[in-house]
Design a protein around this motif. Structure first.
Motif: not given
Length: 391
Positions: A363-391
């Motif tokens: 889950i952390d790796a997939t969140l990381h990949n998503t954030r990295l791609i979108l940051a390079a595209w100039g997009v600010t993402v929402d905070p990750e859902p609380s259910e996924l913190v520490g997963s």
């Protein structure tokens, strides 16, 4: 991949030592054993899935370490001894972990093999593999009309509580019914381009889709429950909780990419490892640095030239480096195509990250990949859902 003669000799020597000390390997039927089920898995993603399902009811070992690649793996004598003593071996399947075949023989493993890919409709996966995305052969033509939209066909009627049905049906339907001549010629060109490198008609990186990951987790849980009925309810409860998290992850990723205009959703990766992830979130695949599912292929000069041309025409904003690859080729291609290379941080596709990477779990790796791609595209993402913190 073949095990070296040295490793085989060491393994046989260790096996003989164990036999002399009456430390025999575990039998194939775990129901006759006391204590926890001994489970070996091939990849880091499977280790994370199986850990989430098995909890303290299993003793888990992974053949691949964080940062490792199935395409370069060679087992140690210790790996072979652990495999020989295991009740269960969990593999990805789909042609990814063929390296384990000789390890099974050398270790004397006689337990049960769980093939996680058997939880997935592989005809759908083959259709996605066979797709020629608009960005790859008709650069710049990707649009919402040509995007891959899931419309409801590959559903889980018996999905656990907390999970949601999902599908990859359009890929299968489109593959079967598309009669457009340009599409067929593009597909043929793509197939010809990869003939020398690919080893089949199925991209084995199934886990990169959180939707396919749910199927894999469900299948592993069902098989463990059948092998170890004493802990059946625990396996099913833990898997239902984890699948619910994967469903939340899927929804969050989709919402982030929906902010990006369809024509701007075009990606170049190190090798063809994220095909299912790209399909799920309607991202066009403009090509990869290495023309293969494997991360040890060698691109020709003509293939590099073709990729540079596709990047210039397709609107690609950045080239991403995967953790299993050197950034050298990416920097060369990015310079020629006049785009940014993202190499200060890596995408995690073939393997999860080591401790401290922020990508230690699926889950952390997939969140990381998503954030990295979108940051390079100039997009600010929402905070990750609380259910996924520490997963």
């Amino acid at each position: 991949m073949k095990i070296s003669g040295l490793i085989t000799a060491l393994a046989l020597s260790c096996a003989a030592t164990l036999a002399l000390t009456s430390c025999t390997s575990v039998t194939a039927d775990p129901s006759t054993q006391r204590g926890r089920l001994k489970v070996v898995v091939t990849t880091t993603q499977l280790a994370d899935f199986t850990s989430a399902i098995g909890g303290d009811d299993i003793e888990l070992n992974s053949l691949l370490a964080p940062g490792g690649s199935a395409h370069h793996f060679e087992p140690t004598p210790g790996d072979l001894l652990r495999l020989g003593q295991a009740d269960v071996l969990v593999i990805n399947g789909a042609g990814l972990d063929e390296f384990v075949d000789t390890s099974i023989e050398a270790s004397g493993f006689s337990g049960t093999i769980i093939d996680a890919s058997e939880g997935i409709d592989l005809d759908v996966a083959r259709a996605i593999t066979a797709e020629t995305l608009e960005g790859q052969n008709h650069a710049g033509e990707h649009s919402s009309e040509g995007a891959h939209t899931d419309t409801g066909g590959h559903e889980h009627d018996d999905a656990p509580a907390g999970s949601t049905g999902h599908d990859h049906s359009e890929a299968e339907a489109g593959h079967a019914t598309n009669t457009d001549a340009d599409s067929h010629s593009a597909a043929a060109a793509s197939e010809a381009q990869h003939d020398d490198h690919d080893h089949g008609d199925l991209n084995p990186h199934l886990w990169t889709s959180p939707r396919f990951a749910q199927d894999m987790v469900q299948h592993i849980a069902d098989e463990l429950a059948a092998l170890d009925p004493e802990h059946k309810r625990d396996y099913r409860d833990r898997s239902a909780e984890y699948i619910a998290k994967l469903s939340i992850l899927d929804g969050w990723i989709g919402a982030q990419f929906n902010r990006v205009p369809a024509e701007n959703r075009v990606l170049v990766t190190g090798h063809d490892s994220l095909r299912y992830y790209l399909h799920d979130y309607e991202i066009a695949y403009a090509g990869s640095l290495l023309p293969s599912f494997e991360d040890n292929a060698e691109p020709s000069a003509a293939e590099i030239d073709a990729l540079v041309a596709a990047i210039k025409q397709s609107g690609v904003k950045a080239i991403f480096v995967e953790s299993s690859l050197s950034p050298k080729l990416a920097k060369t291609v990015a310079k020629e195509a006049d785009v940014t290379v993202v190499d200060a941080d890596s995408l995690y596709a073939d393997s999860l990250g080591p401790k401290g990477s922020g990508a230690e779990t699926y889950i952390d790796a997939t969140l990381h990949n998503t954030r990295l791609i979108l940051a390079a595209w100039g997009v600010t993402v929402d905070p990750e859902p609380s259910e996924l913190v520490g997963s």
